[in-house]
Design an enzyme around this catalytic site. Sequence first.
Site, PDB file in Angstrom:
ATOM      1  N   TYR A   1       0.814  -1.221   0.000  1.00 43.67           N
ATOM      2  CA  TYR A   1       0.000   0.000   0.000  1.00 43.67           C
ATOM      3  C   TYR A   1       0.852   1.278   0.000  1.00 43.67           C
ATOM      4  CZ  TYR A   1      -3.310  -3.639   1.113  1.00 43.67           C
ATOM      5  OH  TYR A   1      -4.052  -4.793   1.073  1.00 43.67           O
TER       6      TYR A   1
ATOM      7  N   ASP B   1     -25.604  -2.092   0.131  1.00 41.05           N
ATOM      8  CA  ASP B   1     -26.976  -1.590   0.246  1.00 41.05           C
ATOM      9  C   ASP B   1     -26.996  -0.118   0.660  1.00 41.05           C
ATOM     10  OD1 ASP B   1     -27.998  -4.001  -0.549  1.00 41.05           O
ATOM     11  OD2 ASP B   1     -28.512  -4.683   1.466  1.00 41.05           O
TER      12      ASP B   1
ATOM     13  N   HIS C   1      -8.973   1.717  -4.498  1.00 40.01           N
ATOM     14  CA  HIS C   1      -8.071   0.768  -3.835  1.00 40.01           C
ATOM     15  C   HIS C   1      -6.659   1.255  -4.071  1.00 40.01           C
ATOM     16  CE1 HIS C   1     -11.379  -1.962  -3.224  1.00 40.01           C
ATOM     17  NE2 HIS C   1     -11.737  -1.734  -4.474  1.00 40.01           N
TER      18      HIS C   1
ATOM     19  N   ASN D   1     -12.919   3.264   0.074  1.00 36.83           N
ATOM     20  CA  ASN D   1     -12.062   2.098   0.000  1.00 36.83           C
ATOM     21  C   ASN D   1     -12.505   1.214   1.160  1.00 36.83           C
ATOM     22  OD1 ASN D   1     -10.175   0.124  -0.027  1.00 36.83           O
ATOM     23  ND2 ASN D   1      -8.388   1.468   0.068  1.00 36.83           N
TER      24      ASN D   1
ATOM     25  N   ARG E   1      -9.749 -11.348  -4.212  1.00 32.25           N
ATOM     26  CA  ARG E   1      -9.879  -9.881  -4.275  1.00 32.25           C
ATOM     27  C   ARG E   1     -10.415  -9.408  -5.624  1.00 32.25           C
ATOM     28  NH1 ARG E   1      -6.624  -8.190   0.326  1.00 32.25           N
ATOM     29  NH2 ARG E   1      -5.035  -9.746   0.689  1.00 32.25           N
TER      30      ARG E   1
ATOM     31  N   SER F   1      -4.023  -0.664  -4.014  1.00 35.02           N
ATOM     32  CA  SER F   1      -3.363  -1.667  -4.846  1.00 35.02           C
ATOM     33  C   SER F   1      -4.247  -2.028  -6.035  1.00 35.02           C
ATOM     34  CB  SER F   1      -3.081  -2.920  -4.007  1.00 35.02           C
ATOM     35  OG  SER F   1      -4.297  -3.505  -3.571  1.00 35.02           O
TER      36      SER F   1
HETATM   37  C1  DHK Z   1      -6.996  -2.567   0.884  1.00 40.69           C
HETATM   38  C2  DHK Z   1      -7.096  -3.659   1.682  1.00 40.69           C
HETATM   39  O1  DHK Z   1      -6.935  -3.572   2.992  1.00 40.69           O
HETATM   40  C3  DHK Z   1      -7.316  -4.992   1.123  1.00 40.69           C
HETATM   41  O2  DHK Z   1      -8.087  -5.790   1.982  1.00 40.69           O
HETATM   42  C4  DHK Z   1      -7.958  -4.926  -0.221  1.00 40.69           C
HETATM   43  C5  DHK Z   1      -7.310  -2.593  -0.555  1.00 40.69           C
HETATM   44  C6  DHK Z   1      -7.270  -3.946  -1.143  1.00 40.69           C
HETATM   45  C7  DHK Z   1      -6.453  -1.560  -1.280  1.00 40.69           C
HETATM   46  O3  DHK Z   1      -5.765  -1.895  -2.240  1.00 40.69           O
HETATM   47  O4  DHK Z   1      -6.516  -0.399  -0.899  1.00 40.69           O
HETATM   48  O5  DHK Z   1      -7.972  -6.219  -0.790  1.00 40.69           O
END
Ligand code: DHK
Length: 149
Positions: free
Chosen positions: A24, A88, A101, A75, A112, A103
């Site tokens: 991240y 919902d 996201h 996110n 994912r 990533s």
């Molecule tokens: C962030 C998370 O914590 C993961 O659980 C997701 C996402 C992806 C991200 O890429 O910000 O799968």
Amino acid sequence: MSQQIYFLNGPNANLYGLDKHGTYGSDSFASLSERCQQRAESHGVILHFRQSNHEGVLVDWIQEARQYAEGLIINAAGLTYSSVPILDALLMFEGPVIETHMSNIWKREPFRHHSMVSKAATGVIAGLGATGYELAIDAVVSLLGARAG
Ligand code: DHK
């Protein structure tokens, strides 16, 4: 009155920048928040940038956004793939919704690859790290401008 945008982050997003694999990026959650606040300020909109590890809290915030926000960015992190309550709640929100996201979730494990959130999203940004967060703000502002015009 300035337009308001909610930017909601799900479980473990508070640990961004600390992941030893660098999935991240290197920005801490605090610096991500700061970058986003600056971007919002440059557009003259008010940003509510929040994080919770709890599904119900995220649902409450989405419901709150129905009253106060013109646009919403989310996110949902690990809840992205399972949360019907978040889907919902988002479906009840009338303005633009951007799913983000850090990533590229489609480059990662198969679990994912299917997002519950996407059904309620106007658009999706993934894989661009902190830059994607800023672009999500640009996108909401642009969509709101298009609606107003
Ligand atoms: C962030 C998370 O914590 C993961 O659980 C997701 C996402 C992806 C991200 O890429 O910000 O799968």
